[in-house]
Design a protein around this motif. Structure first.
Motif, PDB file in Angstrom:
ATOM      1  N   VAL A   1      20.496  58.482  28.207  1.00  0.00           N
ATOM      2  CA  VAL A   1      20.649  59.905  28.452  1.00  0.00           C
ATOM      3  C   VAL A   1      21.629  60.511  27.454  1.00  0.00           C
ATOM      4  CG1 VAL A   1      21.317  61.647  30.157  1.00  0.00           C
ATOM      5  CG2 VAL A   1      20.202  59.532  30.917  1.00  0.00           C
ATOM      6  N   ALA A   2      21.216  61.613  26.821  1.00  0.00           N
ATOM      7  CA  ALA A   2      22.067  62.360  25.889  1.00  0.00           C
ATOM      8  C   ALA A   2      22.508  63.658  26.559  1.00  0.00           C
ATOM      9  CB  ALA A   2      21.297  62.670  24.611  1.00  0.00           C
ATOM     10  N   VAL A   3      23.805  63.856  26.661  1.00  0.00           N
ATOM     11  CA  VAL A   3      24.371  65.070  27.265  1.00  0.00           C
ATOM     12  C   VAL A   3      24.992  65.902  26.151  1.00  0.00           C
ATOM     13  CG1 VAL A   3      26.030  65.991  28.919  1.00  0.00           C
ATOM     14  CG2 VAL A   3      24.838  63.832  29.419  1.00  0.00           C
ATOM     15  N   LEU A   4      24.525  67.158  26.023  1.00  0.00           N
ATOM     16  CA  LEU A   4      25.044  68.029  24.973  1.00  0.00           C
ATOM     17  C   LEU A   4      26.310  68.737  25.429  1.00  0.00           C
ATOM     18  CD1 LEU A   4      21.765  69.638  23.562  1.00  0.00           C
ATOM     19  CD2 LEU A   4      22.871  67.462  22.967  1.00  0.00           C
ATOM     20  N   MET A   5      27.303  68.787  24.545  1.00  0.00           N
ATOM     21  CA  MET A   5      28.573  69.460  24.828  1.00  0.00           C
ATOM     22  C   MET A   5      28.774  70.585  23.809  1.00  0.00           C
ATOM     23  SD  MET A   5      31.078  66.200  25.627  1.00  0.00           S
ATOM     24  CE  MET A   5      32.552  67.207  25.684  1.00  0.00           C
ATOM     25  N   ALA A   6      28.357  71.773  24.176  1.00  0.00           N
ATOM     26  CA  ALA A   6      28.591  72.938  23.328  1.00  0.00           C
ATOM     27  C   ALA A   6      29.938  73.550  23.706  1.00  0.00           C
ATOM     28  CB  ALA A   6      27.477  73.967  23.523  1.00  0.00           C
ATOM     29  N   GLU A   7      30.573  74.192  22.759  1.00  0.00           N
ATOM     30  CA  GLU A   7      31.842  74.871  23.009  1.00  0.00           C
ATOM     31  C   GLU A   7      31.706  75.762  24.248  1.00  0.00           C
ATOM     32  OE1 GLU A   7      35.835  75.800  21.500  1.00  0.00           O
ATOM     33  OE2 GLU A   7      34.386  74.328  20.836  1.00  0.00           O
ATOM     34  N   GLY A   8      32.626  75.600  25.206  1.00  0.00           N
ATOM     35  CA  GLY A   8      32.587  76.382  26.436  1.00  0.00           C
ATOM     36  C   GLY A   8      31.764  75.736  27.536  1.00  0.00           C
ATOM     37  N   TYR A   9      31.466  74.429  27.409  1.00  0.00           N
ATOM     38  CA  TYR A   9      30.729  73.721  28.454  1.00  0.00           C
ATOM     39  C   TYR A   9      31.534  73.735  29.753  1.00  0.00           C
ATOM     40  CZ  TYR A   9      33.973  69.915  27.589  1.00  0.00           C
ATOM     41  OH  TYR A   9      35.116  69.177  27.458  1.00  0.00           O
ATOM     42  N   GLU A  10      30.853  73.635  30.872  1.00  0.00           N
ATOM     43  CA  GLU A  10      31.513  73.565  32.182  1.00  0.00           C
ATOM     44  C   GLU A  10      31.985  72.127  32.378  1.00  0.00           C
ATOM     45  OE1 GLU A  10      33.120  73.272  35.359  1.00  0.00           O
ATOM     46  OE2 GLU A  10      32.448  75.367  35.322  1.00  0.00           O
ATOM     47  N   GLU A  11      33.301  71.930  32.361  1.00  0.00           N
ATOM     48  CA  GLU A  11      33.873  70.590  32.436  1.00  0.00           C
ATOM     49  C   GLU A  11      33.461  69.847  33.707  1.00  0.00           C
ATOM     50  OE1 GLU A  11      37.140  73.034  30.248  1.00  0.00           O
ATOM     51  OE2 GLU A  11      35.764  73.353  31.919  1.00  0.00           O
ATOM     52  N   GLY A  12      33.555  70.525  34.848  1.00  0.00           N
ATOM     53  CA  GLY A  12      33.231  69.880  36.122  1.00  0.00           C
ATOM     54  C   GLY A  12      31.806  69.377  36.173  1.00  0.00           C
ATOM     55  N   GLU A  13      30.895  70.166  35.634  1.00  0.00           N
ATOM     56  CA  GLU A  13      29.496  69.741  35.599  1.00  0.00           C
ATOM     57  C   GLU A  13      29.324  68.571  34.635  1.00  0.00           C
ATOM     58  OE1 GLU A  13      27.751  74.253  36.310  1.00  0.00           O
ATOM     59  OE2 GLU A  13      27.222  73.195  34.476  1.00  0.00           O
ATOM     60  N   THR A  14      29.738  68.772  33.416  1.00  0.00           N
ATOM     61  CA  THR A  14      29.476  67.813  32.342  1.00  0.00           C
ATOM     62  C   THR A  14      30.096  66.453  32.619  1.00  0.00           C
ATOM     63  OG1 THR A  14      29.453  69.674  30.807  1.00  0.00           O
ATOM     64  CG2 THR A  14      29.620  67.475  29.847  1.00  0.00           C
ATOM     65  N   LEU A  15      31.360  66.430  32.942  1.00  0.00           N
ATOM     66  CA  LEU A  15      32.050  65.157  33.132  1.00  0.00           C
ATOM     67  C   LEU A  15      31.577  64.435  34.387  1.00  0.00           C
ATOM     68  CD1 LEU A  15      35.616  66.211  31.967  1.00  0.00           C
ATOM     69  CD2 LEU A  15      33.770  65.146  30.645  1.00  0.00           C
ATOM     70  N   THR A  16      31.250  65.183  35.428  1.00  0.00           N
ATOM     71  CA  THR A  16      30.728  64.561  36.648  1.00  0.00           C
ATOM     72  C   THR A  16      29.367  63.930  36.380  1.00  0.00           C
ATOM     73  OG1 THR A  16      31.941  66.122  38.046  1.00  0.00           O
ATOM     74  CG2 THR A  16      30.081  64.956  39.055  1.00  0.00           C
ATOM     75  N   ILE A  17      28.527  64.633  35.649  1.00  0.00           N
ATOM     76  CA  ILE A  17      27.207  64.090  35.306  1.00  0.00           C
ATOM     77  C   ILE A  17      27.355  62.779  34.536  1.00  0.00           C
ATOM     78  CG2 ILE A  17      25.138  64.475  33.902  1.00  0.00           C
ATOM     79  CD1 ILE A  17      25.578  67.550  34.529  1.00  0.00           C
ATOM     80  N   VAL A  18      28.167  62.796  33.495  1.00  0.00           N
ATOM     81  CA  VAL A  18      28.353  61.594  32.675  1.00  0.00           C
ATOM     82  C   VAL A  18      28.911  60.450  33.538  1.00  0.00           C
ATOM     83  CG1 VAL A  18      29.596  60.580  30.723  1.00  0.00           C
ATOM     84  CG2 VAL A  18      28.608  62.878  30.528  1.00  0.00           C
ATOM     85  N   ASP A  19      29.913  60.741  34.338  1.00  0.00           N
ATOM     86  CA  ASP A  19      30.522  59.727  35.195  1.00  0.00           C
ATOM     87  C   ASP A  19      29.496  59.106  36.140  1.00  0.00           C
ATOM     88  OD1 ASP A  19      32.452  58.233  36.716  1.00  0.00           O
ATOM     89  OD2 ASP A  19      32.601  59.899  38.121  1.00  0.00           O
ATOM     90  N   LEU A  20      28.747  59.936  36.841  1.00  0.00           N
ATOM     91  CA  LEU A  20      27.802  59.422  37.828  1.00  0.00           C
ATOM     92  C   LEU A  20      26.644  58.663  37.185  1.00  0.00           C
ATOM     93  CD1 LEU A  20      27.762  62.366  40.385  1.00  0.00           C
ATOM     94  CD2 LEU A  20      28.909  60.148  40.597  1.00  0.00           C
ATOM     95  N   LEU A  21      26.153  59.146  36.065  1.00  0.00           N
ATOM     96  CA  LEU A  21      25.055  58.433  35.406  1.00  0.00           C
ATOM     97  C   LEU A  21      25.509  57.074  34.890  1.00  0.00           C
ATOM     98  CD1 LEU A  21      23.172  61.307  33.529  1.00  0.00           C
ATOM     99  CD2 LEU A  21      22.808  60.400  35.843  1.00  0.00           C
ATOM    100  N   ARG A  22      26.721  57.005  34.366  1.00  0.00           N
ATOM    101  CA  ARG A  22      27.248  55.714  33.910  1.00  0.00           C
ATOM    102  C   ARG A  22      27.478  54.786  35.100  1.00  0.00           C
ATOM    103  NH1 ARG A  22      31.511  57.420  29.042  1.00  0.00           N
ATOM    104  NH2 ARG A  22      29.882  58.170  27.602  1.00  0.00           N
ATOM    105  N   ARG A  23      28.025  55.307  36.178  1.00  0.00           N
ATOM    106  CA  ARG A  23      28.214  54.496  37.394  1.00  0.00           C
ATOM    107  C   ARG A  23      26.879  53.959  37.896  1.00  0.00           C
ATOM    108  NH1 ARG A  23      32.914  56.122  41.264  1.00  0.00           N
ATOM    109  NH2 ARG A  23      34.204  57.418  39.934  1.00  0.00           N
TER     110      ARG A  23
END
Length: 183
Positions: free
Chosen positions: A4-26
């Motif tokens: 899975v590739a998660v895009l991080m554009a300037e101004g991304y929503e931290e809570g969404e982005t980091l939670t997604i990455v964390d849960l998918l890796r878990r």
């Protein structure tokens, strides 16, 4: 496994982005973040997070592309023609695309949701007009996963894991998701 590739554009929503990455890796998926111009990307709440990689054609080899929201993160994704082209590529090659909150408008612009059930942030039924908008927390239809907003990355991520054939029952219990009222 699933990549899975998660895009991080300037101004991304931290809570969404980091939670997604964390849960998918878990959940056992290989999940990498991609930035556009800088190694450290500023989120909408001024948190600078280091991306795993720079945006490049390697992303085409991933199984899923994830577009988180944020202000102006969603708009920055929307205005990036390389992102629009990549979303279209994923759709044409029957690869998975996932978007939440303001990231969902990219799907409309890329013209990949026609006839598919989608959801998005409050009021986005007026922005996601080519899709079949439903008021659900997380939706999967054909190759598209969508979700609503900053409070929904858990069900969104669980839906993604299920798309990859993962049983999230134990994960939900371990994270106390069901105890907290998650569905």
């Amino acid at each position: 496994m699933g990549r899975v590739a998660v895009l991080m554009a300037e101004g991304y929503e931290e809570g969404e982005t980091l939670t997604i990455v964390d849960l998918l890796r878990r959940g056992g998926l290989e999940c990498q973040t991609f930035s556009f111009n800088n190694e450290f990307v500023r989120g909408m709440h001024d948190m600078y997070i280091k991306a795993d990689k720079y945006f490049n054609d390697e992303i085409k080899n991933y199984d899923m592309l994830v577009l988180p929201g944020g202000r102006p993160g969603g708009q920055n994704l929307l205005e990036n023609q390389d992102v629009i082209s990549l979303v279209q590529y994923f759709n044409e090659h029957h690869q998975y695309i996932a978007a939440m909150c303001s990231g969902t408008v990219v799907l409309e612009k890329a013209n990949v949701i026609k006839g598919k059930k989608v959801t998005g942030y409050t009021g986005y039924q007026d922005k996601l007009v080519s899709g079949d908008f439903v008021n659900e927390v997380a939706v999967f239809d054909q190759n598209i996963v969508t979700s609503q907003g900053p409070a929904t990355p858990y069900p969104f991520s669980f839906k993604i894991l299920e798309v990859f054939g993962k049983d999230v029952t134990e994960m939900k219990e371990g994270l106390m998701y069901n105890f907290a009222g998650g569905k």
